[in-house]
Design a protein around this motif. Structure first.
Motif, PDB file in Angstrom:
ATOM      1  N   LEU A 252       0.519   5.372   0.195  1.00 15.51           N
ATOM      2  CA  LEU A 252      -0.232   6.617   0.304  1.00 15.51           C
ATOM      3  C   LEU A 252       0.637   7.752  -0.202  1.00 15.51           C
ATOM      4  O   LEU A 252       1.797   7.889   0.205  1.00 15.51           O
TER       5      LEU A 252
ATOM      6  N   ILE B 291       0.855  -1.183   0.000  1.00 21.82           N
ATOM      7  CA  ILE B 291       0.000   0.000   0.000  1.00 21.82           C
ATOM      8  C   ILE B 291       0.895   1.237   0.000  1.00 21.82           C
ATOM      9  O   ILE B 291       1.857   1.320   0.771  1.00 21.82           O
TER      10      ILE B 291
ATOM     11  N   CYS C  83      -4.157   6.644  -2.967  1.00 21.18           N
ATOM     12  CA  CYS C  83      -3.709   5.345  -2.459  1.00 21.18           C
ATOM     13  C   CYS C  83      -3.405   4.431  -3.633  1.00 21.18           C
ATOM     14  O   CYS C  83      -4.278   4.164  -4.470  1.00 21.18           O
TER      15      CYS C  83
ATOM     16  N   GLY D 296      -7.563   8.198  -1.547  1.00 21.11           N
ATOM     17  CA  GLY D 296      -7.066   7.960  -0.208  1.00 21.11           C
ATOM     18  C   GLY D 296      -7.959   8.568   0.860  1.00 21.11           C
ATOM     19  O   GLY D 296      -8.965   9.224   0.544  1.00 21.11           O
TER      20      GLY D 296
END
Length: 372
Positions: free
Chosen positions: A179, A177, A188, A205
């Protein structure tokens, strides 16, 4: 048939005198017995010693089912993977039993650990000015190279990156993942490691993060990932790794250190003025129900340690507290509410990453072909 000199440590009834007898062999053991014995040994012994004993042992150790079993057997007793930075670059170490230190990756400037899960680590690697991501087994040195979002052709913006790495047991896959915060907007990126050429997917996100994301890596627990926030200090961001949806969880008090205790998200809050360490447990992810499980008196710690410490979970009932200034390690038994062990961490440089880790021979989610 196996020569006894390779197996005498497993057969206590074989005496040294018998071992010296020329041509002494032990009876044949079927593969199930050999496999059960080999499961008891650490990953480094399997990789650097036992798989070279004979073709049969190498075949057993190389089998995917054996690797999965070995990982499962190792999980109850994790160690700590520690990365420190000094004038020589990043040095990566594994600490088992809070006493034995083993260097996994020698000092260099291009192996920054971003996360770890199930015996593998996510590393940001820099070569000739270009950055890429690698999922690396630090024991076997096998890795899977991944596209870096900065160089990817995806629609991810360029900005401040925060990575997370987790094995999602319910689907049997790893997920990376990322961000990305750019001009107050959060994107994201999701990379699911289910093929030899994974690609980034982009979703919106969490709005609550804004520009308040902490530099600490997120932690993953039972299919959820949790991020620290600078502001507000009484909340964390969670992500359901199956549904790929974000939510905000309010804390019962200011954030301390997020750790896992017995499968639950826990907030470890240190109160230096009172010499206390409070442990809060999140009992319900969806309802945000917190319970104050323990309040530990920390008079055993050196003066000033509580101001410069980092807390991580070791086993289900133990918490490791690092005094970064003095490089001391304290281990609290949560159940007994007392200090169990104190030792000096013999590592040069500043510790930048510390997380529970299991040395594994490989990972349950990768075939050998993906790690070549």
């Amino acid at each position: 048939m196996f020569n006894v000199k390779y197996f005498r440590f497993c057969l206590p009834w074989i005496t040294p005198e018998e071992e010296e007898e020329e041509g002494l062999f032990i009876p044949y053991f079927n593969e199930d017995i050999i496999s059960n014995i080999l499961l008891k040994f650490p990953a480094e012994s399997l990789e650097f010693k036992f798989r070279y004993v004979c073709k049969s042992w190498n075949s057993i150790i190389s089998d995917k089912n054996f690797r999965n079993q070995h990982l499962h057997c190792s999980k109850p007793e994790p160690g700590l993977i520690i990365q420190a930075y000094d004038e020589y670059g990043y040095g990566t170490y594994f600490m088992s039993g809070t006493t034995r230190m083993q260097q996994l990756i020698k000092h260099n400037y291009s192996s920054k650990i971003l996360g770890c899960s199930n015996g593998l680590v996510l590393v940001e690697w820099e070569t000739n000015g270009c950055r890429d991501l690698r999922v690396l087994n630090p024991i076997t040195k096998q890795y899977l190279q991944l596209p870096h979002p900065q160089a990817s052709s995806s629609s991810l913006s360029r900005g401040h990156y925060q990575f997370g790495f987790a094995f999602v047991s319910s689907i049997g896959k790893f997920k990376v993942i990322c961000l990305v915060i750019c001009l107050g907007r959060v994107q994201c990126g999701i990379l699911t490691l289910d093929c030899s050429n994974p690609k980034w997917r982009v979703i919106e996100g969490p709005a609550a993060i804004s520009n308040s994301m902490c530099h600490k890596p997120p932690i993953s627990i039972n299919g959820y990932m949790y991020w620290y926030l600078y502001y507000p200090t009484d909340a964390v961001i969670s992500m359901d790794l199956i549904e790929e949806k974000f939510s905000e969880i309010h804390l019962p008090c200011s954030i301390g250190n997020l750790v896992e205790i017995k499968g639950h998200l826990s907030n470890i809050v240190i109160q230096p003025n009172h010499g206390l360490l409070d442990i809060w447990i999140l009992k319900d992810v969806h309802g945000g129900q917190w319970v104050k499980q323990h309040s530990i008196i920390c008079h055993s710690l050196e003066e000033g340690c509580l101001y410069t410490s980092e807390t991580v979970s070791l086993r289900n009932e133990e918490i490791a507290i690092f005094d970064y200034c003095n490089k001391m390690l304290y281990v609290f038994d949560v159940k007994l509410k007392k200090l169990k062990l104190m030792t000096k961490i013999k590592i040069s440089g500043f510790i930048e990453f510390c997380n529970p880790h299991v040395n594994s021979y490989t990972s349950s989610a990768f075939d050998q072909s993906l790690m070549d």
